[in-house]
Design an enzyme around this catalytic site. Structure first.
Site, PDB file in Angstrom:
ATOM      1  N   ARG B 116       0.865  -1.275  -0.068  1.00 25.17           N
ATOM      2  CA  ARG B 116      -0.047   0.126  -0.074  1.00 25.17           C
ATOM      3  C   ARG B 116       0.754   1.200  -0.202  1.00 25.17           C
ATOM      4  O   ARG B 116       0.459   2.159  -0.716  1.00 25.17           O
ATOM      5  CB  ARG B 116      -0.840  -0.076   1.059  1.00 25.17           C
ATOM      6  CG  ARG B 116      -1.991   0.900   1.289  1.00 25.17           C
ATOM      7  CD  ARG B 116      -3.019   0.637  -0.038  1.00 25.17           C
ATOM      8  NE  ARG B 116      -4.185   1.454   0.113  1.00 25.17           N
ATOM      9  CZ  ARG B 116      -5.011   1.223  -0.910  1.00 25.17           C
ATOM     10  NH1 ARG B 116      -4.904   0.411  -1.886  1.00 25.17           N
ATOM     11  NH2 ARG B 116      -6.251   1.964  -0.935  1.00 25.17           N
ATOM     12  N   TYR B 119       2.089   1.902  -3.641  1.00 25.44           N
ATOM     13  CA  TYR B 119       1.130   2.185  -4.297  1.00 25.44           C
ATOM     14  C   TYR B 119       0.876   3.751  -4.079  1.00 25.44           C
ATOM     15  O   TYR B 119       0.774   4.536  -5.039  1.00 25.44           O
ATOM     16  CB  TYR B 119      -0.099   1.613  -4.150  1.00 25.44           C
ATOM     17  CG  TYR B 119      -1.212   2.344  -4.662  1.00 25.44           C
ATOM     18  CD1 TYR B 119      -1.744   2.359  -5.908  1.00 25.44           C
ATOM     19  CD2 TYR B 119      -2.357   3.177  -3.841  1.00 25.44           C
ATOM     20  CE1 TYR B 119      -2.661   3.024  -6.723  1.00 25.44           C
ATOM     21  CE2 TYR B 119      -3.370   3.828  -4.611  1.00 25.44           C
ATOM     22  CZ  TYR B 119      -3.389   3.591  -5.984  1.00 25.44           C
ATOM     23  OH  TYR B 119      -4.643   4.447  -6.731  1.00 25.44           O
ATOM     24  N   TYR B 120       0.794   4.202  -2.758  1.00 27.00           N
ATOM     25  CA  TYR B 120       0.722   5.692  -2.659  1.00 27.00           C
ATOM     26  C   TYR B 120       1.881   6.464  -3.064  1.00 27.00           C
ATOM     27  O   TYR B 120       1.812   7.814  -3.048  1.00 27.00           O
ATOM     28  CB  TYR B 120       0.266   5.990  -1.261  1.00 27.00           C
ATOM     29  CG  TYR B 120      -1.278   5.568  -0.937  1.00 27.00           C
ATOM     30  CD1 TYR B 120      -2.291   6.577  -1.429  1.00 27.00           C
ATOM     31  CD2 TYR B 120      -1.669   4.693  -0.117  1.00 27.00           C
ATOM     32  CE1 TYR B 120      -3.430   6.359  -1.347  1.00 27.00           C
ATOM     33  CE2 TYR B 120      -3.215   4.391   0.052  1.00 27.00           C
ATOM     34  CZ  TYR B 120      -3.954   5.359  -0.836  1.00 27.00           C
ATOM     35  OH  TYR B 120      -5.350   5.114  -0.615  1.00 27.00           O
ATOM     36  N   ARG B 121       2.993   5.986  -3.284  1.00 29.29           N
ATOM     37  CA  ARG B 121       4.320   6.839  -3.584  1.00 29.29           C
ATOM     38  C   ARG B 121       3.582   7.614  -5.232  1.00 29.29           C
ATOM     39  O   ARG B 121       3.993   8.661  -5.580  1.00 29.29           O
ATOM     40  CB  ARG B 121       5.373   6.199  -4.141  1.00 29.29           C
ATOM     41  CG  ARG B 121       5.884   5.546  -2.587  1.00 29.29           C
ATOM     42  CD  ARG B 121       6.302   6.659  -1.317  1.00 29.29           C
ATOM     43  NE  ARG B 121       7.439   7.113  -2.015  1.00 29.29           N
ATOM     44  CZ  ARG B 121       8.564   7.179  -1.598  1.00 29.29           C
ATOM     45  NH1 ARG B 121       8.712   6.235  -0.537  1.00 29.29           N
ATOM     46  NH2 ARG B 121       9.641   7.844  -1.855  1.00 29.29           N
TER      47      ARG B 121
END
Lengths: 312, 384
Positions: B116, B119-121
């Site tokens: 997660r 992904y948020y990078r």
């Protein structure tokens, strides 16, 4: 030459949690702990009975409690940040006199000390400031001295019996002696580098003992500021120091539960006692009522033990 | 899956012991090797950049026992090119390079990220979580290592009512405040033997709802498995433990429990450490010199003004009141204030054998020690 002290009495469960401070008078031992009450035990009777409980003195627990040597006054400092002043009547019944409020933001004061006559209260603080209050009730307990230091947490403070000097010990290892008459710094003493957790003036106000995480007890000449002796032997941080009434002996207590008695003349440790296996927060001589010297220990084991010098 | 920040390590995901030679340095070298190939291609100027991947996508990834790699169907090999034949392929290559770069960074710093986190990078680049999940798994497959070896943790799964969790091997559950300690525990040789009987979890500080729900579910399903907290000896450590144990401390303080959050408390959570008496066990060489005192002081820190404020504030909690349920917390908060000290859990590493050995002693009493493991299989049925 060693000296023998025997356990005279142990008050088990004297408090429901760690005993942080013992403060004797001529006939009583006042005690404070992580609980909210001050408990008062009689030292006149052989079984040291509980004679009074000051309920709810400081809800979050009490970290410091001191008594004046020659007057029926006491002061307590609680984790909630308040400082209360107490006095007792001829019967030995204690009641609250008031709180330190003049120029005092709650939480500023950490350690407290009383002069022998109970007329002055000295305090250390987290920001390093050292203050002295007059405990004259009709004047509203005004602040009369304010000493600046370099800002390191003042872990401990003491007032000389004659009220002339205030000493403070700090987390950065600094030790200061202030002259209360002139309101000036007398000495910045060569420190022990590590946190200083106890400072104590000898009864004649000639010597100052200081100790802490360095596990060394240093003796200083109050007038010259010179270090005159070093006592080594504690294996843990030294948390508490107290001079006997005559100034012949120094009592010390450490984080590793050990209490030691030092003879000043020979600069030697003459007795060592263990107080359970928890920190020994407080060790105090009892005012000499009989021929033999007595002291009391309090700490993490929630018990108060009273020791008496062996006869002969 | 919930958007969570947790790592969960479970025996089913454990690394195959025969692959122990593929350590962090080895994985770093392999990833750098992939980059070198790309750089070489750029220098040669032959136009196409390529990364070769092995994938098991399409093959069921929910095999319960991945430990025996040999029994799995062989992975497919595919090449991802840049610029490739179309936009889709160029994007795939970009995604993969970025993931390689992030994983490489984690490995170099020896920190951990969840899928997660990855992904948020770059949510815009990745588009959806499943893309990250797939390429991380493919990368692990390519290198023949577990995802954990890429320093990519598993999300705490969201359990549904009818899901079952097999905890029959689990003798204890350990909640660790800090990721660094969690990592060092997991990379210790001791974990290799304990992972059969224990479950370790970190939420990197204050736990989110998902990890609390997960633990709450485990506690509901298996109330007999003891649950322990290992937190720093500081006000935040106790506050974090409190969030696990009693829920949000603000709610606990007001004794308000919104409907449906009852299961989010873990009243049986026990305080394994760090407590003040464990610190004083830190070995000190006998002697009275300054040097010894300083060496003892390493790892012990002074409270900040904020720490002191926080401790004082926490003493005001109903939980820490004189007649409250958490007398130990009250006592330890007061001890911190008295001595003006705190300590991170890393201080236990100074003990002989380090933190892992200390944990072994503390948890060994719970699990009956390593000898218990041998008879564990036959004792299975008795656990429930």
């Amino acid at each position: 030459m060693s000296k023998q002290y025997l356990t005279l009495h142990t008050i088990d469960n004297a408090h429901p949690s760690d005993i942080y401070s013992l403060a004797p008078t001529k006939s009583q031992i006042l005690s404070a702990s992580g609980s909210s009450s001050i408990r008062i035990y009689s030292s006149d009777q052989p079984d040291f009975p509980l004679v009074q409980t000051l309920e709810g003195a400081h809800t979050l627990g009490i970290h410091h409690l001191v008594t004046a040597k020659e007057n029926n006054r006491a002061a307590s400092a609680g984790f909630e940040g308040k400082v209360k002043v107490w006095s007792s009547d001829e019967e030995g019944v204690w009641k609250e006199d008031g709180e330190i409020v003049d120029n005092h933001k709650p939480g500023d004061i950490w350690a407290v000390a009383l002069s022998a006559d109970g007329l002055y209260l000295a305090s250390s603080s987290i920001n390093g400031k050292v203050n002295v209050w007059s405990l004259a009730k009709d004047e509203g307990l005004p602040k009369i001295r304010e000493y600046e230091t370099k800002g390191s947490f003042g872990l401990c403070v003491d007032l000389s019996a004659d009220g002339r000097f205030t000493a403070s010990g700090h987390e950065n290892g600094s030790i200061y002696v202030f002259n209360n008459d002139s309101g000036r710094l007398s000495h910045s003493l060569a420190g022990l580098v590590q946190p200083i957790r106890a400072v104590s003036f000898s009864p004649a106000s000639k010597l100052l003992a200081a100790a802490g995480d360095a596990r060394i007890i240093a003796l200083y000449d109050v007038n010259s500021g010179e270090q005159v002796a070093n006592f080594t032997g504690h294996g843990g941080w030294v948390l508490t120091l107290d001079w006997s009434n005559t100034g012949e002996y120094l009592l010390s207590g450490s984080h590793d539960s050990k209490a030691k008695v030092w003879r000043i003349e020979t600069r030697t440790c003459v007795a060592t006692h263990s107080h359970g296996d928890k920190p020994l927060w407080t060790a105090k001589w009892l005012p000499k009522a009989t021929r033999s010297e007595m002291f009391a220990l309090g700490g993490g084991n929630c018990a108060i033990s009273v020791y008496r010098e062996a006869a002969g | 899956m919930e958007a969570v920040n947790n790592h969960l390590y479970h025996p089913n995901q454990m690394e195959d012991p025969t692959r122990s030679s593929k350590d962090r340095d080895w994985v770093i070298a392999r990833i750098e090797g992939m980059f070198e190939r790309i750089v070489d291609s750029l220098i040669d100027g032959n136009g196409q950049l390529a990364i070769t991947l092995k994938t098991r996508a399409g093959i069921s990834r929910r095999k319960p026992h991945t430990r025996n790699v040999e029994s799995l169907p062989p992975a497919k090999i595919r090449e991802i090119n840049f610029p490739g034949s179309n936009e889709q392929e160029a994007w795939r290559f970009t995604v993969l390079v970025r993931i390689l770069e992030l994983v490489h960074g984690c490995l170099i710093d020896n920190t951990m990220m969840t899928k997660r986190d990855l992904y948020y990078r770059h949510p815009d680049l990745f588009g959806k979580q499943a893309v990250v999940d797939r390429y991380v798994d493919d990368l692990a497959c390519t290198l023949g290592v577990s995802r954990c070896s890429l320093n990519v943790g598993m999300l705490v799964p969201k359990l549904h009512m009818n899901d079952t969790v097999d905890l029959s091997f689990i003798r204890w559950i350990l909640v660790i405040e800090k990721e660094a300690t969690f990592r060092s525990f997991l990379s210790s040789s001791q974990w290799g033997t304990w992972c059969i009987q224990g479950l370790a979890l970190t939420a990197k500080g204050y736990p989110d709802l998902a990890s609390r729900k997960f633990l709450g579910r485990l506690a509901d399903d298996s109330p007999d498995i003891p649950m322990f907290a290992l937190v720093d000896f500081d006000p935040d450590g106790i506050a974090i433990m409190s969030t696990y144990k009693h829920g949000s401390y603000r709610l606990a303080h007001e004794d308000v429990r919104p409907e449906g959050t009852g299961a989010l408390c873990l009243p049986q959570l026990r305080w394994l450490g760090v407590q003040s008496h464990q610190m004083s066990r830190t070995p000190v060489t006998e002697g009275d010199t300054d040097k010894d005192a300083i060496s003892e002081a390493q790892g012990i820190m002074r409270l900040t003004t904020r720490d002191r404020m926080k401790a004082r504030h926490m003493l005001d909690w109903d939980l820490c009141a004189e007649d409250g349920p958490e007398q130990d917390w009250r006592r330890e908060l007061q001890t911190m204030l008295m001595l003006n000290i705190k300590a991170e859990m890393q201080i236990l590493d100074e003990l002989p054998g380090g933190l892992a050995s200390w944990l072994g002693t503390e948890l060994g009493g719970v699990s009956g020690g390593q000898t218990a493991m041998a008879c564990e299989l036959s004792d299975d049925d008795m656990l429930f």
